[in-house]
Write an enzyme that holds these catalytic residues in place. Structure first.
Site, PDB file in Angstrom:
ATOM      1  N   CYS A 144       0.968   2.992 -11.277  1.00 11.86           N
ATOM      2  CA  CYS A 144       2.171   3.716 -11.716  1.00 11.86           C
ATOM      3  C   CYS A 144       3.052   4.182 -10.559  1.00 11.86           C
ATOM      4  CB  CYS A 144       1.786   4.927 -12.546  1.00 11.86           C
ATOM      5  SG  CYS A 144       0.569   4.587 -13.827  1.00 11.86           S
ATOM      6  N   HIS A 283       6.097  13.052 -13.623  1.00 12.34           N
ATOM      7  CA  HIS A 283       5.361  11.851 -14.031  1.00 12.34           C
ATOM      8  C   HIS A 283       5.095  11.920 -15.536  1.00 12.34           C
ATOM      9  CE1 HIS A 283       2.961   8.303 -13.515  1.00 12.34           C
ATOM     10  NE2 HIS A 283       1.871   8.900 -13.964  1.00 12.34           N
ATOM     11  N   HIS A 320       6.554   4.376 -20.654  1.00 15.46           N
ATOM     12  CA  HIS A 320       5.941   4.317 -19.326  1.00 15.46           C
ATOM     13  C   HIS A 320       6.021   2.874 -18.839  1.00 15.46           C
ATOM     14  CE1 HIS A 320       3.645   4.952 -15.865  1.00 15.46           C
ATOM     15  NE2 HIS A 320       2.567   5.536 -16.360  1.00 15.46           N
TER      16      HIS A 320
END
Length: 392
Positions: A144, A283, A320
């Protein structure tokens, strides 16, 4: 950025209005998942012949890099642009998922172009080939944090004088059945009732249940302030600091002290105190553990100034994007600074008591004094990346 329109602010306008891109995908799977997919016309950038062996992840990257260069007023043919002094720094978490899925499901027929289509460095290579870039062409695969790390590494290269121009960002296109099933098996994807996919992702909320997958690409053009001034470039923001750290504790469970180290490193490099930073693009994956850990890391670093820090996770609206998440969210953070408007933390009707902080509410976007902001990217594997931007 691809594919939310040619203007850099098109996605940002949608976020300010709380418009979600999430929708159900693959209802035939045991548990339908939500995802942010995109209406993307690859024929704007590729002929039918060129598309052979080019996975969607690379198509998106070529489009996003092209739009970024246009917006920056740059072309490789410009006087003063030395192709050997231009670099591509790209993040990609999983590579060409569609190409790999097709190979698995091909009934014994596997395309000879499968390998070059799914290799994680294909997006960077295609961007370089399309633009004739002769400098470093590098790929960072750090889950990520991939494209956030890529932007930080690009900034270092510009700072050290290794390149004059860095095309930095990331791409991800992994919404195929096999990948979705793998994420479902980890029990990290948000659940939702029929008709409620758009509000399935609820960062920092009491009823959060996970994230939705997204796909897309974003690139930023980095150059020195002196070079930008000399060519009269439009500047959106300055990348003033970045911080990288490792948790070194667990492959998938985040760690607040590790995240705090990255936050402090970014502040230290920028020469700023926590009170100088007014916004955090978190995040914020809407997982039960991750949101609490990130909140605690921010609270630890900001201390008595924590209540003044406004926070939102835009994953609630665009999903995401894994390897592209850092670049997408860096772009959103830059536009928040440039416009002094903050995207909301959508779908959070009740804040988890363990996540209490100053979340940006829908319709409360004004930030007239905002001068510095951060974008957090915290990855599986324990790598933490923080980008700190200043206005102008």
């Amino acid at each position: 950025m691809a594919p939310h329109g040619d203007a850099p602010g098109a996605l940002f306008d949608a976020l300010l209005q709380g418009r979600s891109a999430l929708a159900p995908v693959f209802p035939e799977l045991p548990k339908p998942a939500a995802a942010a997919t995109v209406a993307f016309d690859e024929t704007r950038w590729f002929t039918k012949l060129q598309l052979a062996g080019v996975d969607r992840v690379s198509q998106l990257a070529v489009a996003a890099a092209d739009l970024a260069l246009r917006d920056a007023g740059l072309a490789m043919s410009d006087a003063g642009v030395d192709a050997e002094r231009v670099g591509v720094y790209a993040g990609c978490g999983m590579g060409g998922a569609a190409a790999l899925e097709a190979a698995y499901r091909g009934n014994g027929r596997v395309s000879p172009l499968t390998i070059p289509a799914f290799m994680p460095n294909a997006p960077a290579a295609h961007v370089a080939m399309r633009n004739g870039v002769l400098g470093p062409v590098l790929t960072y695969s750090v889950a990520c944090a991939s494209s956030s790390v890529a932007i930080a590494e690009a900034a270092k290269a510009v700072q050290r004088g290794e390149v004059d121009i860095a095309i930095a960002g990331g791409s991800e296109a992994l919404i195929v059945p096999g990948v979705v099933l793998a994420w479902q098996a980890m029990q990290t994807l948000a659940g939702f009732q029929p008709g409620e996919a758009a509000g399935a992702v609820r960062p920092f909320a009491t009823d959060r249940s996970g994230f939705a997958l997204g796909e897309g690409s974003a690139f930023l053009i980095l150059e020195s302030a002196e070079r930008a001034r000399a060519r009269g470039a439009r500047r959106y923001a300055t990348l003033a600091g970045w911080g990288l750290s490792s948790d070194a504790t667990h492959l998938t469970k985040p760690d607040a002290p590790g995240q705090a180290r990255a936050l402090r490193a970014a502040l230290r490099q920028a020469g700023l105190q926590p009170r100088d930073v007014g916004y955090c693009n978190a995040h914020g994956t809407a997982t039960r553990i991750g949101d609490v850990v990130e909140r605690n890391a921010l609270a630890e670093v900001w201390g008595s100034d924590f209540d003044a820090l406004r926070v939102s996770s835009t994953k609630a609206l665009h999903g995401h994007m894994l390897g592209a998440a850092g670049a997408i969210e860096a772009l959103i953070t830059v536009l928040a600074l440039h416009r002094r408007e903050l995207p909301p933390n959508a779908n959070c009707s009740a804040i988890d008591p363990d996540c209490q902080m100053n979340l940006v509410a829908l319709g409360d976007s004004a930030a007239p004094t905002l001068d510095a902001a951060i974008s957090n990217s915290f990855a599986f594997g324990g790598t933490n990346s923080v980008l700190l931007f200043r206005r102008g």
